[in-house]
Motif scaffolding. Structure first.
Motif, PDB file in Angstrom:
ATOM      1  N   ALA A   1       0.822  -1.217   0.000  1.00  0.00           N
ATOM      2  CA  ALA A   1       0.000   0.000   0.000  1.00  0.00           C
ATOM      3  C   ALA A   1       0.850   1.259   0.000  1.00  0.00           C
ATOM      4  O   ALA A   1       0.437   2.298  -0.530  1.00  0.00           O
ATOM      5  N   GLY A   2       2.054   1.190   0.550  1.00  0.00           N
ATOM      6  CA  GLY A   2       2.948   2.336   0.533  1.00  0.00           C
ATOM      7  C   GLY A   2       3.446   2.688  -0.847  1.00  0.00           C
ATOM      8  O   GLY A   2       3.944   3.795  -1.075  1.00  0.00           O
ATOM      9  N   VAL A   3       3.310   1.760  -1.786  1.00  0.00           N
ATOM     10  CA  VAL A   3       3.681   1.989  -3.182  1.00  0.00           C
ATOM     11  C   VAL A   3       2.450   2.301  -4.018  1.00  0.00           C
ATOM     12  O   VAL A   3       2.414   3.269  -4.771  1.00  0.00           O
ATOM     13  N   THR A   4       1.403   1.479  -3.868  1.00  0.00           N
ATOM     14  CA  THR A   4       0.242   1.578  -4.750  1.00  0.00           C
ATOM     15  C   THR A   4      -0.750   2.648  -4.317  1.00  0.00           C
ATOM     16  O   THR A   4      -1.545   3.117  -5.122  1.00  0.00           O
TER      17      THR A   4
ATOM     18  N   PRO B   1       4.326 -12.600  -6.182  1.00  0.00           N
ATOM     19  CA  PRO B   1       4.502 -12.172  -7.572  1.00  0.00           C
ATOM     20  C   PRO B   1       3.648 -10.966  -7.940  1.00  0.00           C
ATOM     21  O   PRO B   1       4.113 -10.057  -8.630  1.00  0.00           O
ATOM     22  N   GLU B   2       2.403 -10.924  -7.461  1.00  0.00           N
ATOM     23  CA  GLU B   2       1.517  -9.815  -7.802  1.00  0.00           C
ATOM     24  C   GLU B   2       2.025  -8.503  -7.205  1.00  0.00           C
ATOM     25  O   GLU B   2       1.877  -7.435  -7.805  1.00  0.00           O
ATOM     26  N   ALA B   3       2.631  -8.576  -6.034  1.00  0.00           N
ATOM     27  CA  ALA B   3       3.172  -7.362  -5.420  1.00  0.00           C
ATOM     28  C   ALA B   3       4.284  -6.772  -6.286  1.00  0.00           C
ATOM     29  O   ALA B   3       4.345  -5.553  -6.492  1.00  0.00           O
ATOM     30  N   LYS B   4       5.151  -7.629  -6.794  1.00  0.00           N
ATOM     31  CA  LYS B   4       6.247  -7.134  -7.640  1.00  0.00           C
ATOM     32  C   LYS B   4       5.704  -6.584  -8.958  1.00  0.00           C
ATOM     33  O   LYS B   4       6.188  -5.564  -9.454  1.00  0.00           O
ATOM     34  N   ARG B   5       4.672  -7.230  -9.517  1.00  0.00           N
ATOM     35  CA  ARG B   5       4.079  -6.723 -10.760  1.00  0.00           C
ATOM     36  C   ARG B   5       3.448  -5.356 -10.542  1.00  0.00           C
ATOM     37  O   ARG B   5       3.565  -4.462 -11.390  1.00  0.00           O
ATOM     38  N   ALA B   6       2.762  -5.192  -9.408  1.00  0.00           N
ATOM     39  CA  ALA B   6       2.138  -3.899  -9.111  1.00  0.00           C
ATOM     40  C   ALA B   6       3.192  -2.805  -8.968  1.00  0.00           C
ATOM     41  O   ALA B   6       3.009  -1.670  -9.434  1.00  0.00           O
TER      42      ALA B   6
ATOM     43  N   PRO C   1       2.816   5.467 -14.130  1.00  0.00           N
ATOM     44  CA  PRO C   1       2.257   6.042 -12.906  1.00  0.00           C
ATOM     45  C   PRO C   1       0.904   6.715 -13.105  1.00  0.00           C
ATOM     46  O   PRO C   1       0.012   6.593 -12.255  1.00  0.00           O
ATOM     47  N   GLU C   2       0.705   7.436 -14.210  1.00  0.00           N
ATOM     48  CA  GLU C   2      -0.573   8.127 -14.418  1.00  0.00           C
ATOM     49  C   GLU C   2      -1.696   7.124 -14.630  1.00  0.00           C
ATOM     50  O   GLU C   2      -2.806   7.293 -14.093  1.00  0.00           O
TER      51      GLU C   2
END
Length: 268
Positions: free
Chosen positions: A141-144, A237-242, A250-251
Motif C-alpha cells: 500500500a505504501g507503493v500503490t 509475484p503480484e506485489a512485484k508486478r504492481a 504512474p498516471e
C-alpha cells in the motif's frame, strides 16, 4: 562469532511475525518482541519445546526505551544481533476525513516510529560488531496508494523511503537494509484498527480473508530472500508486478486507483 545468528522480530506474537519466528528458529536464535505478553510468552514456550533457542521480551515499539532495553537484553544473552525485523504495525481504513489526529498519531508512532526505534536500538550494537541487517516490513500500500487507507498508505510510504535512505547511509558501516512490501494476505491486521468504521473494517477483513497466500508462505519467501540482502523484497509475484506497473505507468496506475475510489465513495 560462534553459534547461530541472532534475529529479533517485533510484533512477533501474531500474524506475519509469528510465521517468521516459527520458520526462522530452525537457523537462528530468535528474540520475540510483542506488547501482548501472554501471547508472546506462549509462542516462546512453544518454540522452545520444539528445540528453539528463544527469548521473549514484552515491548511496545512506540516507546524508544522498550526497544533499547530489549536490544540490551539480547546483547547480554547472546552478545550479538545479526538481523532485526521491524514487523509490528497497525492498519486503518475508511474515508480520509474519518481519521482524527489521535488516529494519525497512533499509526505514526507504531508503524513509522516503531521502525525508527528498532533501527536505532540495533545500530549501536551492529556498529560495534561490524555488521548487521535491518529489515523493515512496510506494505505494498505504501507503493500503490489505494484509496480509503490514507493513513496506512502514508505510514508505509514513509517506512519505504526511510529504508531506502538508511540503505545508502549505513552501507559504509557494513549494515544492510531491506524493506519488505507484501500485498494482502490472511492475517490479524484487523484486530487493532484505530478510528475505523464498521463498513471499512468489514471490507478490509473480507479482502484479507480472500487473499490467496498464507502468512506462512509470505514469511517463507521473506526469509529466503534475506541472505541476498536486497533493498526491496516483494514476497508475492503480484506485489512485484504492481510495483513495476506503478513505476512504468504512474498516471495510468493513479487512474485505476481513482476508479476504486469512486466505487468506495458510492457505497460509503
Amino acid at each position: 562469532m560462534k553459534g547461530k545468528p541472532v534475529m529479533l522480530i517485533t510484533g512477533a506474537a501474531h500474524g506475519l511475525g509469528r510465521a517468521l519466528a516459527g520458520l526462522a528458529v530452525a537457523e537462528h536464535r530468535v528474540a520475540l518482541l510483542d506488547r501482548e505478553e501472554a501471547a508472546g510468552q506462549a509462542l516462546a514456550d512453544e518454540l522452545r519445546q520444539a528445540g528453539g533457542e528463544v527469548l521473549f521480551v514484552a515491548a511496545d515499539v512506540s516507546r524508544e526505551r522498550d526497544l533499547r532495553q530489549a536490544v540490551e537484553r539480547v546483547q547480554r544473552r547472546w552478545e550479538r544481533l545479526d538481523v532485526v525485523i521491524n514487523n509490528a504495525g497497525l492498519a486503518t481504513a475508511g474515508p480520509f476525513e474519518s481519521l482524527d489526529e489521535a488516529g494519525w498519531e497512533q499509526l505514526w508512532r507504531v508503524n513509522v516510529m516503531g521502525a525508527v526505534h528498532g533501527c536505532q536500538a540495533a545500530l549501536t550494537l551492529m556498529k560495534r560488531q561490524g555488521h548487521g541487517h535491518l529489515v523493515n516490513v512496510a506494505a505494498l500500500a505504501g507503493v500503490t496508494a489505494p484509496p480509503g487507507m490514507a493513513g496506512y498508505v502514508a505510514c508505509n510510504a514513509a517506512v519505504i523511503r526511510l529504508s531506502e535512505a538508511l540503505a545508502a547511509e549505513l552501507a559504509p558501516l557494513n549494515i544492510q537494509v531491506s524493506v519488505v512490501c507484501p500485498d494482502l494476505f490472511p492475517s490479524e491486521l484487523g484486530r487493532r484498527m484505530p478510528a475505523t468504521d464498521a463498513l471499512s473494517r468489514a471490507r478490509l477483513q473480507r479482502a484479507l480473508e480472500r487473499a490467496p497466500e498464507s502468512a506462512e508462505a509470505v514469511a517463507e519467501r521473506i526469509l529466503a530472500a534475506l541472505p541476498k540482502r536486497p533493498l526491496h523484497i516483494f514476497p508475492q509475484p503480484e506485489a512485484k508486478r504492481a510495483w513495476r506497473r506503478k513505476r512504468w505507468r504512474p498516471e495510468w496506475f493513479v487512474k485505476k486507483m481513482m476508479e476504486q475510489a469512486r466505487r468506495l465513495r458510492r457505497h460509503s
